[in-house]
Design a protein around this motif. Sequence first.
Motif, PDB file in Angstrom:
ATOM      1  N   LEU A   1      10.567 -27.595  -8.438  1.00 12.62           N
ATOM      2  CA  LEU A   1       9.471 -27.053  -9.239  1.00 12.62           C
ATOM      3  C   LEU A   1       9.077 -25.664  -8.759  1.00 12.62           C
ATOM      4  O   LEU A   1       8.785 -24.773  -9.566  1.00 12.62           O
ATOM      5  CB  LEU A   1       8.263 -27.995  -9.185  1.00 12.62           C
ATOM      6  CG  LEU A   1       8.479 -29.409  -9.731  1.00 12.62           C
ATOM      7  CD1 LEU A   1       7.189 -30.214  -9.632  1.00 12.62           C
ATOM      8  CD2 LEU A   1       8.993 -29.396 -11.155  1.00 12.62           C
ATOM      9  N   ALA A   2       9.065 -25.472  -7.442  1.00 14.73           N
ATOM     10  CA  ALA A   2       8.735 -24.158  -6.899  1.00 14.73           C
ATOM     11  C   ALA A   2       9.751 -23.110  -7.345  1.00 14.73           C
ATOM     12  O   ALA A   2       9.393 -21.962  -7.640  1.00 14.73           O
ATOM     13  CB  ALA A   2       8.675 -24.219  -5.372  1.00 14.73           C
ATOM     14  N   ARG A   3      11.015 -23.484  -7.421  1.00 18.97           N
ATOM     15  CA  ARG A   3      12.034 -22.532  -7.889  1.00 18.97           C
ATOM     16  C   ARG A   3      11.828 -22.186  -9.361  1.00 18.97           C
ATOM     17  O   ARG A   3      11.979 -21.032  -9.773  1.00 18.97           O
ATOM     18  CB  ARG A   3      13.435 -23.105  -7.659  1.00 18.97           C
ATOM     19  CG  ARG A   3      13.880 -23.064  -6.203  1.00 18.97           C
ATOM     20  CD  ARG A   3      15.353 -23.396  -6.073  1.00 18.97           C
ATOM     21  NE  ARG A   3      15.630 -24.797  -6.377  1.00 18.97           N
ATOM     22  CZ  ARG A   3      15.596 -25.781  -5.494  1.00 18.97           C
ATOM     23  NH1 ARG A   3      15.258 -25.534  -4.233  1.00 18.97           N
ATOM     24  NH2 ARG A   3      15.885 -27.019  -5.834  1.00 18.97           N
ATOM     25  N   LEU A   4      11.472 -23.185 -10.163  1.00 20.80           N
ATOM     26  CA  LEU A   4      11.205 -22.906 -11.577  1.00 20.80           C
ATOM     27  C   LEU A   4       9.999 -21.988 -11.733  1.00 20.80           C
ATOM     28  O   LEU A   4      10.014 -21.066 -12.560  1.00 20.80           O
ATOM     29  CB  LEU A   4      10.965 -24.210 -12.339  1.00 20.80           C
ATOM     30  CG  LEU A   4      12.190 -25.062 -12.674  1.00 20.80           C
ATOM     31  CD1 LEU A   4      11.762 -26.340 -13.390  1.00 20.80           C
ATOM     32  CD2 LEU A   4      13.175 -24.298 -13.550  1.00 20.80           C
TER      33      LEU A   4
ATOM     34  N   GLY B   1       1.086 -21.800 -13.086  1.00 19.83           N
ATOM     35  CA  GLY B   1       0.421 -23.064 -13.343  1.00 19.83           C
ATOM     36  C   GLY B   1       1.424 -24.198 -13.276  1.00 19.83           C
ATOM     37  O   GLY B   1       2.609 -24.017 -13.583  1.00 19.83           O
ATOM     38  N   VAL B   2       0.954 -25.371 -12.850  1.00 20.52           N
ATOM     39  CA  VAL B   2       1.836 -26.529 -12.749  1.00 20.52           C
ATOM     40  C   VAL B   2       1.069 -27.794 -13.090  1.00 20.52           C
ATOM     41  O   VAL B   2      -0.124 -27.912 -12.804  1.00 20.52           O
ATOM     42  CB  VAL B   2       2.454 -26.636 -11.326  1.00 20.52           C
ATOM     43  CG1 VAL B   2       1.386 -26.919 -10.275  1.00 20.52           C
ATOM     44  CG2 VAL B   2       3.553 -27.683 -11.279  1.00 20.52           C
ATOM     45  N   SER B   3       1.750 -28.712 -13.748  1.00 18.93           N
ATOM     46  CA  SER B   3       1.256 -30.067 -13.972  1.00 18.93           C
ATOM     47  C   SER B   3       2.395 -31.002 -13.608  1.00 18.93           C
ATOM     48  O   SER B   3       3.408 -31.050 -14.318  1.00 18.93           O
ATOM     49  CB  SER B   3       0.830 -30.272 -15.428  1.00 18.93           C
ATOM     50  OG  SER B   3       0.434 -31.620 -15.648  1.00 18.93           O
ATOM     51  N   SER B   4       2.257 -31.733 -12.509  1.00 19.69           N
ATOM     52  CA  SER B   4       3.382 -32.526 -12.020  1.00 19.69           C
ATOM     53  C   SER B   4       2.931 -33.896 -11.530  1.00 19.69           C
ATOM     54  O   SER B   4       1.833 -34.053 -11.005  1.00 19.69           O
ATOM     55  CB  SER B   4       4.090 -31.792 -10.873  1.00 19.69           C
ATOM     56  OG  SER B   4       3.207 -31.503  -9.804  1.00 19.69           O
ATOM     57  N   TYR B   5       3.809 -34.876 -11.743  1.00 13.80           N
ATOM     58  CA  TYR B   5       3.649 -36.240 -11.244  1.00 13.80           C
ATOM     59  C   TYR B   5       2.457 -36.988 -11.815  1.00 13.80           C
ATOM     60  O   TYR B   5       2.161 -38.093 -11.356  1.00 13.80           O
ATOM     61  CB  TYR B   5       3.597 -36.251  -9.706  1.00 13.80           C
ATOM     62  CG  TYR B   5       4.887 -35.748  -9.101  1.00 13.80           C
ATOM     63  CD1 TYR B   5       6.011 -36.564  -9.048  1.00 13.80           C
ATOM     64  CD2 TYR B   5       4.985 -34.439  -8.641  1.00 13.80           C
ATOM     65  CE1 TYR B   5       7.206 -36.088  -8.530  1.00 13.80           C
ATOM     66  CE2 TYR B   5       6.175 -33.947  -8.123  1.00 13.80           C
ATOM     67  CZ  TYR B   5       7.280 -34.777  -8.069  1.00 13.80           C
ATOM     68  OH  TYR B   5       8.462 -34.306  -7.577  1.00 13.80           O
ATOM     69  N   GLY B   6       1.795 -36.431 -12.817  1.00 11.22           N
ATOM     70  CA  GLY B   6       0.690 -37.170 -13.424  1.00 11.22           C
ATOM     71  C   GLY B   6       0.470 -36.808 -14.874  1.00 11.22           C
ATOM     72  O   GLY B   6      -0.503 -37.255 -15.483  1.00 11.22           O
ATOM     73  N   THR B   7       1.372 -35.999 -15.444  1.00  6.67           N
ATOM     74  CA  THR B   7       1.187 -35.554 -16.823  1.00  6.67           C
ATOM     75  C   THR B   7       1.151 -36.740 -17.784  1.00  6.67           C
ATOM     76  O   THR B   7       0.472 -36.691 -18.819  1.00  6.67           O
ATOM     77  CB  THR B   7       2.292 -34.561 -17.224  1.00  6.67           C
ATOM     78  OG1 THR B   7       2.432 -33.576 -16.185  1.00  6.67           O
ATOM     79  CG2 THR B   7       1.954 -33.864 -18.523  1.00  6.67           C
TER      80      THR B   7
ATOM     81  N   THR C   1      22.926 -25.998 -11.490  1.00  9.49           N
ATOM     82  CA  THR C   1      22.764 -25.619 -10.084  1.00  9.49           C
ATOM     83  C   THR C   1      21.594 -24.662  -9.883  1.00  9.49           C
ATOM     84  O   THR C   1      21.059 -24.568  -8.789  1.00  9.49           O
ATOM     85  CB  THR C   1      24.046 -24.961  -9.555  1.00  9.49           C
ATOM     86  OG1 THR C   1      24.401 -23.864 -10.417  1.00  9.49           O
ATOM     87  CG2 THR C   1      25.186 -25.944  -9.523  1.00  9.49           C
ATOM     88  N   ASP C   2      21.187 -23.923 -10.908  1.00  9.62           N
ATOM     89  CA  ASP C   2      20.108 -22.943 -10.718  1.00  9.62           C
ATOM     90  C   ASP C   2      18.797 -23.602 -10.332  1.00  9.62           C
ATOM     91  O   ASP C   2      18.009 -23.048  -9.576  1.00  9.62           O
ATOM     92  CB  ASP C   2      19.892 -22.124 -12.006  1.00  9.62           C
ATOM     93  CG  ASP C   2      21.030 -21.154 -12.251  1.00  9.62           C
ATOM     94  OD1 ASP C   2      21.768 -20.879 -11.289  1.00  9.62           O
ATOM     95  OD2 ASP C   2      21.173 -20.681 -13.385  1.00  9.62           O
ATOM     96  N   THR C   3      18.532 -24.780 -10.882  1.00  5.95           N
ATOM     97  CA  THR C   3      17.248 -25.428 -10.620  1.00  5.95           C
ATOM     98  C   THR C   3      17.384 -26.662  -9.744  1.00  5.95           C
ATOM     99  O   THR C   3      16.413 -27.340  -9.471  1.00  5.95           O
ATOM    100  CB  THR C   3      16.567 -25.839 -11.954  1.00  5.95           C
ATOM    101  OG1 THR C   3      17.445 -26.697 -12.672  1.00  5.95           O
ATOM    102  CG2 THR C   3      16.240 -24.620 -12.773  1.00  5.95           C
ATOM    103  N   ASN C   4      18.575 -26.998  -9.293  1.00 11.57           N
ATOM    104  CA  ASN C   4      18.780 -28.187  -8.472  1.00 11.57           C
ATOM    105  C   ASN C   4      19.680 -27.864  -7.294  1.00 11.57           C
ATOM    106  O   ASN C   4      20.791 -28.364  -7.181  1.00 11.57           O
ATOM    107  CB  ASN C   4      19.369 -29.340  -9.306  1.00 11.57           C
ATOM    108  CG  ASN C   4      18.390 -29.854 -10.328  1.00 11.57           C
ATOM    109  OD1 ASN C   4      17.478 -30.584 -10.009  1.00 11.57           O
ATOM    110  ND2 ASN C   4      18.561 -29.419 -11.554  1.00 11.57           N
ATOM    111  N   ASP C   5      19.218 -26.951  -6.452  1.00 10.02           N
ATOM    112  CA  ASP C   5      19.990 -26.509  -5.298  1.00 10.02           C
ATOM    113  C   ASP C   5      19.875 -27.548  -4.191  1.00 10.02           C
ATOM    114  O   ASP C   5      19.179 -27.368  -3.195  1.00 10.02           O
ATOM    115  CB  ASP C   5      19.482 -25.143  -4.825  1.00 10.02           C
ATOM    116  CG  ASP C   5      20.323 -24.572  -3.713  1.00 10.02           C
ATOM    117  OD1 ASP C   5      19.811 -23.699  -2.984  1.00 10.02           O
ATOM    118  OD2 ASP C   5      21.474 -25.014  -3.562  1.00 10.02           O
TER     119      ASP C   5
END
Length: 371
Positions: free
Chosen positions: A96-99, A174-180, A329-333
């Motif tokens: 998520l930080a990379r995105l 901004g982020v919404s994660s693990y509870g959306t 691979t760009d978002t799942n290193d």
Amino acid sequence: MTLTALMANERSGSTEIRHTDDSYSSLLTEMTDRFPESSRYLDLDRIRSMDLVAVLDDLRKIDAGGFSHESVGGHYGRQQLNVGKVLSRRHGYLALARLLQRSHRWQRDHVLFDVLAGNGTFDRVMQGLVDERPRYVGNDVSITMVRQAHGDNRLVFYSDLRTPLVREAFADYGVSSYGTHHVPPEERRAFAAAAGRRIKAGGTFVLQDFIEGSPTADWYAECIHQFRSCGHEYRHFERNELAGLLDGAGFVDVSEHLIYDPFVMQLDATCDELDARGRFYDYLIELFALDRLHRIVELEGLSTRTLDNLMSPYFRLTDDDLTELRRDTDTNDVADALLVRELTVKSIDGVRYLIAPRVAIAAVGTRAASA
């Protein structure tokens, strides 16, 4: 004008605000006293005209039966405060930080707004993983989670985003994660729009959750719902649904990504596979506040093999998942050794790990200048 001065003026006027120890104005004043910088993120002009008694009543209705209950919120939140435990999920958070940084790297003078912050877990994980991160501002509808965040010195507002408490266009990310998935389906467009209004033009927003019908979503919908006393009856997301929410909320260059989000637990060299699985299942029972299952384990002495039959099916990937993760691979290193099909105990470079695979879905977009 500071919030404290605003409240004093308001109480002396003709529209006096009820100001008891548990009133919303008291909570705001307590927060701004603890976090003086919080006033810069508040829309003080709008707060002046708001019915704060009604605001607090609405928040209590939203969280009825949820994380404000000590058996869930208190217990779950304390697990999230354990840095060692939350870092077992570092790979999903790093994705998520990379995105979030797809357009430009974040800096310390940037602001990240966590719109469903809980007790600040996203920032807690980043603090343990990266040298430089943005200033953190969170928001949540659970007073239990908010108070835990404040106790951990993390600024989290107690508000419903649809209420104009937090001002607009203040955040670079901004982020919404693990509870959306906690947001009711009929309210998700309004939620995404309200979250989007807090992001600056050109800022980046990530919406993350789990795919409806996947083993990971089923873990929440079946196992947690059955074995947590207050249940967990929420619908997750279809593919492209999160991206559609960002499109509708004024974001451009929207893309959606499958995220590898495993639990990875380092083991003692002497820990055999059955013991490792047993420790992991104990951890899940604690982490997700599965109070009913905890009582069953204590009363009936369920074996690790029985728990394995119950829980291991929720931690597996399909062939399509593996193909997509390896391609993106760009978002799942992630080291290939960590990418496993099912719950696995293995040695990597001489160190033993338990790896419980999961996949999440995340959509990322850029806030349009004209939004």
